[in-house]
Write a protein that holds these residues in place. Structure first.
Motif, short mmCIF file in Angstrom:
data_model
loop_
_atom_site.label_atom_id
_atom_site.label_comp_id
_atom_site.label_asym_id
_atom_site.label_seq_id
_atom_site.Cartn_x
_atom_site.Cartn_y
_atom_site.Cartn_z
N ILE A 263 0.90 -1.21 0.06
CA ILE A 263 0.16 0.02 0.08
C ILE A 263 1.17 1.18 -0.27
O ILE A 263 1.57 1.51 0.50
N GLU B 253 -8.68 7.04 2.50
CA GLU B 253 -10.15 6.77 3.33
C GLU B 253 -9.80 4.34 3.23
O GLU B 253 -9.67 4.41 4.79
N THR B 254 -8.51 4.47 2.52
CA THR B 254 -8.87 3.10 2.41
C THR B 254 -7.00 2.56 3.40
O THR B 254 -7.56 1.49 3.96
N LYS C 228 -9.71 2.37 6.68
CA LYS C 228 -10.14 1.06 7.04
C LYS C 228 -9.17 -0.14 7.41
O LYS C 228 -9.37 -1.12 7.78
N SER C 229 -7.66 0.10 6.18
CA SER C 229 -6.56 -0.82 7.29
C SER C 229 -7.13 -1.02 8.61
O SER C 229 -6.47 -1.74 8.85
N PHE C 230 -5.83 0.18 9.43
CA PHE C 230 -6.24 -0.02 10.66
C PHE C 230 -7.25 -0.83 11.40
O PHE C 230 -7.56 -1.47 12.45
N LEU C 231 -8.90 -0.44 10.54
CA LEU C 231 -10.13 -0.54 11.04
C LEU C 231 -9.50 -2.47 11.27
O LEU C 231 -9.41 -2.97 12.54
N GLY C 232 -9.58 -3.05 9.90
CA GLY C 232 -9.59 -4.47 11.03
C GLY C 232 -7.61 -5.02 10.78
O GLY C 232 -8.03 -6.10 11.24
N ASN C 233 -6.76 -4.07 10.42
CA ASN C 233 -5.70 -4.54 11.05
C ASN C 233 -6.31 -4.43 12.99
O ASN C 233 -5.47 -5.30 13.72
N ARG D 70 -8.12 -7.61 14.34
CA ARG D 70 -7.33 -8.89 13.83
C ARG D 70 -5.64 -9.08 14.53
O ARG D 70 -5.35 -10.39 15.79
N ASN E 52 -6.35 -3.75 1.68
CA ASN E 52 -5.87 -2.87 2.93
C ASN E 52 -7.89 -2.36 3.25
O ASN E 52 -7.83 -1.45 4.42
N SER E 53 -8.46 -2.46 2.45
CA SER E 53 -9.85 -1.53 3.42
C SER E 53 -10.66 -2.66 4.22
O SER E 53 -11.19 -2.15 4.79
N CYS E 54 -9.75 -3.50 4.39
CA CYS E 54 -10.21 -4.64 5.49
C CYS E 54 -8.68 -5.30 7.17
O CYS E 54 -9.17 -5.07 7.28
N GLY E 55 -8.32 -4.53 7.11
CA GLY E 55 -7.30 -4.48 7.13
C GLY E 55 -6.49 -5.76 7.25
O GLY E 55 -5.80 -6.37 8.49
N GLY E 56 -6.55 -6.61 6.18
CA GLY E 56 -5.83 -7.63 5.76
C GLY E 56 -4.56 -7.89 5.40
O GLY E 56 -4.13 -6.81 4.89
#
Lengths: 435, 448
Positions: free
Chosen positions: A297, A363-364, A367-372, A375, B89-93
């Motif tokens: 990214i 924005e991407t 969102k990346s922070f959110l998912g990471n 996890r 990246n959009s879902c933090g994977g």
């Protein structure tokens, strides 16, 4: 000095730890359990069957090793697990194996950390072992000779890596005379002057109730937890006397510092003054560096690796330590393309400064922070580590939610404005190690 | 710096709690599905394994499988270039991949609710990868950079390559999975397309899902995405088998200016046992009993008591074909290679003659069983388990795993030692710091 460790920490973990956004179904319970004047930051975890515990002695890390005994804390992390009043190392290992308790001691520049883990029904055995290490460690010259010998070999061999050479170069140029900047030669020289009494004395003066931070995650009864941890706390002196070093900044001269080293690929770091954890733009800047790039990214990743094939990996990030904050871009490339790579990075930075990050990228990254973030809550040890970090930073108990709100609220404009306020295009110190 | 009390034997895996046993299925097109469930996990990992590694690459294009692994990130029909990264990246994977001698693996790790999306991406990449010249050329340069980083910049990178070549004079395991630079430069987009068409087919693939779901939930999703992809006949694998050395040992000596101490590696040939649970576990137990921690008799003697070495480890490497069992020593300063080796070999012979140290064997077993207590905490242990199943350990033996482990006897581990030491080492490699190489009249050789 653990600059490389710190930078790696950033590159790998900033997404997971520093700036996180809350997934919608995120549900983590965090509470402070009081034991006298201390508290345990605790996250209960049902059905997992284990407990992870972290004890961190703030400011007892490598920066606090005495002058001329710069390797003392590193030696201590090994020596503390060697021998106690009643057990040899072998007996300690047998005890750990019999009860299935795991204890490891590590040090950062700032802190001395004991991380431990055990099945829930072995917590008493775990705390008893830790207590024994803290109270009854016996250091002897014979063990130390072997430990020093091992450390010397490891250190000397590590200096054959270009990344270690880069770290040495940076320390020499930026952190002269600062505890973070201890060179490996000073470190090695100091080994000879470290004796058993120095270790004992250091523990007495640097490990206290006052500078102890405790975090726990797992399946355990709160009363048992409090009682067992209290037993550890009570063996420690009330307070410690630790002299802190001065803060250090990146002041230039802003040019390229090159060191010759016989490797085919040159490692590059571009350093810029960073921000501390309380900086008003802290959160916006975390998103900004995410937009700049790391694996898969960001603009640097796209331009330097994907489009031009100049490197296998590139990353940008912040590193925050108590007395030194940096913003860093790190990559490596073949000797012939070093200039092209640095120039391209500079062009990319200038173009970001001028045009800002595009809204979709911001924005991407958010969102990346959110998912990471979600996890990263996958094991008791990860959660305990996060709780320890937040506590150390003096964050409130609900910080894992607060941080989410702050990140979520950021706009593209916030991120771009913060980045423009922060970035000084001509204030990079550039370090290269290679042919 | 760190010290760890209990070095838990990392090779030993998984929990045998009733809800953590692999569930398996095979689609009509031959694709295998394995599910490891831990209901506590907030995330899911999806591993797609293709049974094609660099040992099956064309001989003049070694590493082609690795190059294809890189190209799998460059876009497919439904997910054009950049789209997978954007989605992740959009879902933090996270998506990672690696190529070994025997297989290529892709590992997605992301919040559990994105399982279906990952399966859709993998199905599209299996069937509709877009391989374009303009994407290939810069990525070829990236792979050369990767090679420089991993091998060129490493103090022992080149030494390791030479050792590997000496270990396998005919078998393709003799060349590192990244290939030589000359191999990388010889790759073409056509060769990649051909390789992809031949090997990226469902009957050559296995999907592993590690997360909160069971097979009843996962299988319909996998069928929906993959069942429509047709199986193809796989090409013959033309691996040359390694000839018997008939007792010949290759000795490698190098004065390595980037070595700070004398490093010694001793490689014995060892059979691949991963498909034979009892023998495999006995071999891993032997590994742990010999050097699993610094309190084992051998390590204690060599490191603490005799001060011959600063570190000592042994490693059992296995693949589809036979690999090796190796010992690695870093010698104490001023210690001679001859003295350290002599002691090591004498002790190994002693173990061979009188049996393994009983206490060390018991410790190795206890430590390996201890791991099971942590199986519900994160996915680490399940992932380790999955990795072994993907390497060939029978999934159906996993439910008996703990019992199998308990039943390994010291005699079985000793039999493994006998098996390894039944022939001389294949390679002994010694790397000396500058000025420390013993005088063997090599100096008379021009160039030395």
């Amino acid at each position: 000095m653990n600059l490389t460790k710190s930078l790696t920490f950033f590159f790998v973990l900033v997404f997971f730890i520093v700036c996180a956004e809350q997934p919608q179904n995120f549900n983590v319970v965090v509470k402070d359990l009081s034991i006298g004047e201390k508290s345990i930051r605790f996250s209960p975890s049902k059905d997992v069957g284990v407990v992870s515990l972290i004890l961190s002695f703030k400011n007892a890390g490598e920066k606090s090793s005495p002058k001329n005994k710069e390797a003392l804390v590193s030696v201590l992390t090994k020596a503390i697990c060697e021998t106690t009043k009643t057990k040899t190392r072998e007996q300690l290992q047998d005890y750990a194996s019999e009860h299935n308790v795991i204890v490891s001691c590590t040090s950062s520049d700032d802190d001395f950390i004991i991380a431990a883990k055990c099945p829930s029904d072995k917590f008493q055995q775990l705390t008893s072992l830790i207590k024994e290490l803290l109270l009854e460690s016996r250091f002897n010259e014979k063990d130390l000779v072997r430990i020093k010998s091992e450390m010397t070999a490891i250190t000397l061999q590590s200096l054959q890596s270009p990344n270690a050479q880069l770290e040495e170069l940076i320390k020499k140029i930026i952190l002269t005379d600062h505890p973070y900047g201890v060179s490996q030669s000073t470190y090695l020289k100091s080994l000879n002057s470290i004796h058993p009494n120095d270790l004992k004395s250091y523990m007495l003066t640097h490990f206290s109730q006052e500078n102890l931070i405790i975090s726990v995650c797992g399946e355990i009864d709160e009363n048992i937890l409090k009682s067992q941890i209290n037993d550890i706390v009570q063996v420690l002196p009330k307070s410690s006397k630790i002299a802190l070093p001065i803060d250090q900044k990146i002041k230039g001269p802003y040019r390229t510092y090159k060191q010759e080293f016989p490797v085919p690929q040159t490692v590059i770091q571009m350093l810029h003054e960073g921000v501390d954890i309380n900086h008003p733009d802290f959160f916006a800047l975390q998103i900004a560096v995410g937009c700049m790039g790391s694996a898969g990214i960001g603009i640097l990743w796209e331009k330097i690796r994907q489009e031009k094939g100049l490197t296998y990996g590139i990353g940008a990030g912040f590193s925050q330590q108590d007395h030194f904050n940096i913003f860093c871009i790190q990559t490596s490339t073949q000797t012939e393309t070093v200039t092209q790579t640095i120039e391209t990075i500079k062009e990319v930075l200038a173009s970001i400064y001028k045009d800002g990050f595009p809204a979709d990228l911001v924005e991407t990254v958010k969102k990346s922070f959110l998912g990471n973030y979600k996890r990263s809550f996958s094991s008791t040890q990860n959660i305990a580590t996060r709780l320890m970090k937040y506590q150390r930073e003096g964050r409130p108990i609900d910080f894992h939610n607060t941080i989410i709100e702050k990140i979520s609220a950021l706009t593209t404009e916030d991120v771009n404005n913060a980045f423009r306020r922060f970035l000084k295009l001509d204030e990079f110190m550039i370090f290269t190690v290679g042919k | 710096m760190r010290s760890i009390f209990l070095i838990v034997a990392a090779f030993l895996w998984g929990s045998l709690q009733a809800n953590i046993v692999p569930q398996t299925a095979t689609l009509s097109n031959g694709m295998k599905v394995i599910v490891f469930q831990n209901p506590l996990l907030p995330s899911v990992s999806v591993i797609t394994k293709y049974d094609i590694g660099t040992a099956d690459d064309p001989a003049h294009l070694v590493g082609l499988s690795h190059m294809l692994e890189h190209m799998m990130f460059k876009g497919s029909f439904k997910y054009p270039k950049g789209e997978i990264d954007n989605i992740l990246n959009s879902c933090g994977g996270m998506l990672n991949a690696y190529t070994s001698f025997d297989a290529t693996m892709y590992i997605f790790s992301l919040p559990a609710e994105y399982l279906e999306l990952v399966l859709d991406i993998e199905a599209d990449r299996m069937e509709n990868l877009e391989l374009k010249e303009e994407e290939f050329l810069p990525e070829q340069k990236v792979v050369i950079e990767e090679r420089q980083m991993r091998l060129g910049n490493h103090p022992f990178g080149k030494s390791a390559e030479v050792c590997r070549r000496a270990l396998y004079i005919a078998h393709p395991y003799g060349i590192s999975p990244i290939g030589y630079e000359s191999h990388i430069k010889a790759y073409t987009i056509e060769a990649l397309k051909d390789h992809y068409k031949k090997w990226y087919v469902p009957n050559n693939a296995t999907i592993v899902v590690i997360g909160p779901y069971d097979l009843a939930y996962v299988l319909p999703l996998v069928e929906e995405k993959f069942a429509g992809i047709r199986a193809k006949e796989l090409p013959a694998r033309e691996r040359t088998q390694e000839p018997d050395r008939e007792g010949l040992t290759t000795t490698i000596e190098q004065e390595n200016p980037r070595a700070e101490n004398i490093y010694i590696q001793v490689f014995y040939k060892a059979p691949s046992l991963i498909t034979k649970p009892e023998a495999y576990l006995a071999m891993r137990m032997l590994e742990s009993a010999l050097t699993g921690s610094d309190s084992r008799l051998l390590t204690r003697q060599m490191i603490k008591e005799k001060r011959l070495a600063l570190s000592l480890g042994c490693d059992y490497s296995y693949g589809k074909d036979d690999m090796d069992f190796s010992f690695t020593l870093v010698l104490s300063p001023e210690m001679s290679a001859e003295k350290a080796e002599k002691f090591l070999f004498r002790q190994l012979h002693q173990f061979l003659k009188s049996g393994l140290n009983v206490k060390d064997f018991k410790k190795a077993k206890q430590e390996s069983l201890n791991v099971f207590a942590f199986a519900m905490d994160g996915e680490e242990i399940l992932a380790s388990l999955a990795k072994n199943v993907l390497a060939g350990f029978p999934a159906e033996s996993i439910p008996q795993y703990k019992d199998l482990l308990k039943s390994v006897t010291i005699q079985q581990a000793h039999e493994m030692l006998r098996l390894i030491l039944s022939k001389p080492p294949v390679v002994i490699a010694r790397f000396y710091p500058k000025g420390k190489m013993p005088n063997r009249n090599y100096k008379e050789i021009p160039g030395l």
